[in-house]
Design an enzyme around this catalytic site. Structure first.
Site, PDB file in Angstrom:
ATOM      1  CG  HIS A   2      -1.870   1.005   1.427  1.00  0.00           C
ATOM      2  ND1 HIS A   2      -1.598   2.278   1.860  1.00  0.00           N
ATOM      3  CD2 HIS A   2      -3.214   0.963   1.197  1.00  0.00           C
ATOM      4  CE1 HIS A   2      -2.728   2.971   1.896  1.00  0.00           C
ATOM      5  NE2 HIS A   2      -3.719   2.199   1.498  1.00  0.00           N
ATOM      6  CB  CYS A  19      -3.893   3.282  -1.581  1.00  0.00           C
ATOM      7  SG  CYS A  19      -5.030   4.621  -1.350  1.00  0.00           S
ATOM      8  CE  LYS A  53      -7.212   0.037   6.141  1.00  0.00           C
ATOM      9  NZ  LYS A  53      -7.957   0.453   4.948  1.00  0.00           N
ATOM     10  CG  ASP A  92       0.595  -2.473   6.144  1.00  0.00           C
ATOM     11  OD1 ASP A  92      -0.377  -2.665   6.896  1.00  0.00           O
ATOM     12  OD2 ASP A  92       0.538  -1.783   5.106  1.00  0.00           O
ATOM     13  CD  GLN A 137      -6.905  -4.400   3.962  1.00  0.00           C
ATOM     14  OE1 GLN A 137      -7.841  -5.130   4.270  1.00  0.00           O
ATOM     15  NE2 GLN A 137      -7.077  -3.135   3.656  1.00  0.00           N
TER      16      GLN A 137
HETATM   17  N1  PMP Z   1      -1.703  -0.775   4.655  1.00  0.00           N
HETATM   18  C1  PMP Z   1      -2.678  -1.483   4.080  1.00  0.00           C
HETATM   19  C2  PMP Z   1      -2.377  -2.858   3.575  1.00  0.00           C
HETATM   20  C3  PMP Z   1      -3.938  -0.927   3.941  1.00  0.00           C
HETATM   21  O1  PMP Z   1      -4.906  -1.617   3.355  1.00  0.00           O
HETATM   22  C4  PMP Z   1      -4.181   0.380   4.428  1.00  0.00           C
HETATM   23  C5  PMP Z   1      -5.527   1.050   4.288  1.00  0.00           C
HETATM   24  N2  PMP Z   1      -6.161   0.838   3.056  1.00  0.00           N
HETATM   25  C6  PMP Z   1      -3.132   1.059   5.040  1.00  0.00           C
HETATM   26  C7  PMP Z   1      -1.906   0.442   5.138  1.00  0.00           C
HETATM   27  C8  PMP Z   1      -3.306   2.427   5.606  1.00  0.00           C
HETATM   28  O2  PMP Z   1      -4.169   2.388   6.686  1.00  0.00           O
HETATM   29  P1  PMP Z   1      -4.750   3.722   7.319  1.00  0.00           P
HETATM   30  O3  PMP Z   1      -5.262   4.535   6.169  1.00  0.00           O
HETATM   31  O4  PMP Z   1      -5.832   3.243   8.214  1.00  0.00           O
HETATM   32  O5  PMP Z   1      -3.647   4.395   8.043  1.00  0.00           O
END
Ligand code: PMP
Length: 406
Positions: free
Chosen positions: A123, A364, A226, A200, A203
């Protein structure tokens, strides 16, 4: 135990509404999940009965709020089996957790010519902070490539690890394709070179049991929103041995021991990394979400979601002109696809008219789309409250989309 989904859905009042005249079908859970009553009620309860600034007041409410906040830290530590509760830092979310490490670890441990390894599945929030660190510290970013299925190529990863590597930062589960990475094995490989690993987990945490001790990761990040919790709150787990050595990320109240104009000394962990008034209410909301997940049990959530994923893949295969993007052997809860020759945005817009929420675009994770030479995909992402009937509705709706473009 199999979950009673019909009963469970009653805990999510938002699901019970019509969109464009049809029952809402929500398949955008990788962007954010909905919140059960227990989470929303925890927030109102806090503001109605406990609201106060924490860690500094001698009065009743301040002590009550401080206790609740520190108890939530214990709940998070238990969720991921962290050895110490002071290894849990509350942040705004995954993004801030990664920025904290990239900035603080970067300043302390990364020097010109050093290398940081990320992967082609990341991401943007696990790419850009490292690019900034590389620019500031004159280090190099190395990227583990993926294959056509959307899996990391471990032989290439092995080749990238060397004596210049200072950090490996990889996602546990890809938000764009649903690939589950073999992080335990990858952490082991990095540790053979004495390289720390940041995972990270944004997910992963809603879908599977995460045990940071078993993984032996050095850092693990996730977001409340999430995993059925509030937005604007998240977690950084870091091993004490690293957090102790890292400098503060932000300066302000709470993170100090003593301040004079000549010199400031910093507070102990975890407060050193929590400058300013924390987001107490949302931390408590996130704790309620953790309790919700613990009550359902991760095994039951995973079983239900696996069943939904296979059902959806089987049903969607009936379309001749559907292309699944990301077909990893180990994947969870995400279906990324292209339908007929229709632009993903058009598919998404018509599905919305039919009451179905999906995401379209690059999710993203633009480099993933670049790898497949695509501007984007349609992404349906699942949560525990989704049902087979909703998948049937999606399949039916895609039939309509096809007719409209025929
Ligand atoms: N890493 C992953 C794999 C994500 O899916 C996301 C959110 N789509 C993020 C990081 C960023 O998370 P946040 O916007 O809640 O900080």
């Amino acid at each position: 135990m199999s979950l009673n989904i019909e009963q469970l859905r009653k805990e999510f009042p938002i699901l019970n509404q019509t969109v464009n005249g049809r029952q809402l079908v929500y398949f955008d859970n990788a962007a954010t999940t909905h919140k059960p009553r227990s989470v929303v009620e925890r927030l109102t309860d806090y503001y109605y009965k406990e609201n106060s600034n924490i860690h500094r007041g001698a009065h009743y409410l301040s002590q009550k709020a401080t206790e609740a906040y520190e108890d939530a830290r214990k709940t998070v530590a238990t969720l991921i089996n962290a050895p110490h509760k002071h290894e849990i830092i509350f942040t705004r979310g995954t993004t801030e957790a990664i920025n904290l490490v990239a900035s603080s670890f970067g300043r302390k441990f990364i020097r010109p010519g050093d290398e940081i390894i990320i992967s082609a599945l990341e991401h943007h929030s696990n790419i850009v902070p490292w690019q900034i660190t590389c620019e500031q510290q004159q280090a190099k970013l190395k990227v583990i490539p993926i294959n056509e299925k959307g899996e990391l190529i471990l032989e290439e990863y092995k080749k990238l690890l060397n004596e210049r590597t200072r950090m490996v930062a990889i996602t546990h589960v890809s938000n764009s394709l649903g690939t589950v990475n073999p992080v335990k094995e990858m952490i082991e490989m990095a540790h053979q070179h004495d390289v720390p690993v940041l995972i990270d987990g944004a997910q992963a945490i809603p879908h599977m049991k995460v045990d940071v001790r078993e993984l032996d990761c050095d850092f693990y990040c996730f977001s409340g929103h999430k995993m059925y919790g509030p937005m604007g709150v998240g977690v950084l787990f870091g091993k004490e041995e690293w957090l102790e050595k890292m400098p503060p990320y932000q300066g302000g109240g709470e993170m100090i021991k003593e301040v004079t104009f000549e010199k400031t000394t910093y507070n102990e962990l975890p407060f050193k990394f929590e400058a300013g008034t924390p987001n107490v209410g949302d931390v408590l909301g996130m704790e309620a979400a953790i309790k919700f997940i613990s009550y359902l049990r991760h095994e039951n959530i995973a079983t239900h979601e696996k069943e939904l994923l296979s059902y959806a893949l089987e049903k969607l295969k009936q379309f001749e002109k559907i292309r699944f993007v990301g077909t990893a052997g180990n994947r969870t809860s995400v279906i990324s696809f292209l339908f007929e020759d229709i632009h993903p945005y058009d598919t998404g817009t018509i599905l919305d008219k039919l009451g179905i929420a999906v995401r379209t675009g690059h999710h993203c994770a633009q480099p993933v789309m670049d790898f497949f030479s695509l501007p984007g995909t349609v992404r349906a992402s699942l949560a525990v409250y989704n049902t087979k009937e909703e998948i049937d509705t999606l399949v039916e709706a895609l039939g309509r989309v096809r007719e409209m473009f025929a």
